[in-house]
Design an enzyme around this catalytic site. Sequence first.
Site, PDB file in Angstrom:
ATOM      1  N   GLU A 124       0.825  -1.218   0.000  1.00 33.52           N
ATOM      2  CA  GLU A 124       0.000   0.000   0.000  1.00 33.52           C
ATOM      3  C   GLU A 124       0.854   1.261   0.000  1.00 33.52           C
ATOM      4  O   GLU A 124       0.760   2.110   0.876  1.00 33.52           O
ATOM      5  CB  GLU A 124      -0.991   0.013   1.174  1.00 33.52           C
ATOM      6  CG  GLU A 124      -2.297  -0.682   0.857  1.00 33.52           C
ATOM      7  CD  GLU A 124      -3.456  -0.195   1.701  1.00 33.52           C
ATOM      8  OE1 GLU A 124      -4.241   0.638   1.208  1.00 33.52           O
ATOM      9  OE2 GLU A 124      -3.584  -0.662   2.842  1.00 33.52           O
ATOM     10  N   ASN A 171      -4.508 -10.305   3.201  1.00 28.07           N
ATOM     11  CA  ASN A 171      -5.930 -10.000   3.375  1.00 28.07           C
ATOM     12  C   ASN A 171      -6.775 -11.222   3.707  1.00 28.07           C
ATOM     13  O   ASN A 171      -7.895 -11.369   3.203  1.00 28.07           O
ATOM     14  CB  ASN A 171      -6.467  -9.280   2.134  1.00 28.07           C
ATOM     15  CG  ASN A 171      -6.454  -7.771   2.312  1.00 28.07           C
ATOM     16  OD1 ASN A 171      -6.831  -7.251   3.357  1.00 28.07           O
ATOM     17  ND2 ASN A 171      -6.006  -7.062   1.287  1.00 28.07           N
ATOM     18  N   ASP A 217      -2.249   1.331  10.035  1.00 29.43           N
ATOM     19  CA  ASP A 217      -3.257   0.441  10.610  1.00 29.43           C
ATOM     20  C   ASP A 217      -2.763  -1.005  10.639  1.00 29.43           C
ATOM     21  O   ASP A 217      -3.441  -1.887  11.163  1.00 29.43           O
ATOM     22  CB  ASP A 217      -4.599   0.550   9.874  1.00 29.43           C
ATOM     23  CG  ASP A 217      -4.485   0.396   8.361  1.00 29.43           C
ATOM     24  OD1 ASP A 217      -3.357   0.328   7.830  1.00 29.43           O
ATOM     25  OD2 ASP A 217      -5.536   0.373   7.693  1.00 29.43           O
ATOM     26  N   TYR A 253       0.445  -7.679  -2.308  1.00 26.93           N
ATOM     27  CA  TYR A 253      -0.690  -6.991  -1.699  1.00 26.93           C
ATOM     28  C   TYR A 253      -1.931  -7.616  -2.333  1.00 26.93           C
ATOM     29  O   TYR A 253      -2.364  -7.235  -3.409  1.00 26.93           O
ATOM     30  CB  TYR A 253      -0.623  -5.488  -1.928  1.00 26.93           C
ATOM     31  CG  TYR A 253      -1.785  -4.732  -1.346  1.00 26.93           C
ATOM     32  CD1 TYR A 253      -2.315  -5.072  -0.103  1.00 26.93           C
ATOM     33  CD2 TYR A 253      -2.362  -3.663  -2.025  1.00 26.93           C
ATOM     34  CE1 TYR A 253      -3.387  -4.385   0.432  1.00 26.93           C
ATOM     35  CE2 TYR A 253      -3.429  -2.962  -1.491  1.00 26.93           C
ATOM     36  CZ  TYR A 253      -3.940  -3.332  -0.270  1.00 26.93           C
ATOM     37  OH  TYR A 253      -5.013  -2.652   0.263  1.00 26.93           O
ATOM     38  N   ASP A 264       0.711  -8.325   2.743  1.00 27.32           N
ATOM     39  CA  ASP A 264      -0.662  -8.239   3.232  1.00 27.32           C
ATOM     40  C   ASP A 264      -1.498  -9.171   2.360  1.00 27.32           C
ATOM     41  O   ASP A 264      -1.812  -8.843   1.217  1.00 27.32           O
ATOM     42  CB  ASP A 264      -1.145  -6.792   3.131  1.00 27.32           C
ATOM     43  CG  ASP A 264      -2.592  -6.626   3.556  1.00 27.32           C
ATOM     44  OD1 ASP A 264      -3.264  -7.626   3.854  1.00 27.32           O
ATOM     45  OD2 ASP A 264      -3.068  -5.466   3.575  1.00 27.32           O
TER      46      ASP A 264
END
Length: 254
Positions: free
Chosen positions: A35, A150, A244, A109, A148
């Site tokens: 990101e 997810n 985050d 990602y 990440d």
Amino acid sequence: MKLISFNMNSINAYLKKGLLSQLEKYDFDILSIQELKMTEKEHDNFPYKKEGFTPYWTVSKTKKGYAGTAVLTSISPLNVTYGLEDNKYDDEGRVITVEYDSFYLVTLYVPNSGDMLKRLDYRMIFEDDLREYLSKLQKKKPIIVTGDMNVANENIDLKNPSSNHHSAGFTDEERGKFKKLLSIGLVDTFRHFHPDTVKYSYWSYLRNARKTNAGWRIDYYLVSQCLVDKVKEADILNDVFGSDHCPVYLDIDL
């Protein structure tokens, strides 16, 4: 060799917070970033300068300030490619593969399935393409996969599994694809070495989630089975703030 992977949720915003020292104290050799949220106009000027390190990065070509991945490395690679096979998915800057002498490092990602799971079908196709791509790489040399992803794999990997059963990142479909990915001979290093440890890598900005530790473990280091014995440490760096997410860490003897 010390590796760190960190979803910064905008590299420029993170750098403005002046928090690099909390990351750099881990004295990493390779840093993977997700990101980036950089634009194509910024593509020729990577904002994170570190002496002795070379950055490789890719940004979204379809949406301004969206997605994007990077690898900052002190070890000269043999080759760097973007996207999956034939640059697939590089339109959103989701994948970088860095080839070294004895392994491939793949920084990811993975697409979020989104509100109301509107991108779940797209995500499922990505997962299949990713598994095929990594299987091909693994036939050439061992792989380290990070980023990440997810998805929280098991109930232990998020604070509220029951209420999130059909939420993006914890659907049966996403978890099933993650298990299929592991089945090609990959090991989730943190869970392998810490089978019962509750530790998260992502917290929503809403409802003071990080303060109450209402988190998710969705950031990973996966390694080929043949590399597991070389792993010295796998951890989640909860003391690093500014996003985050927090970074995940791998110390491996290569």
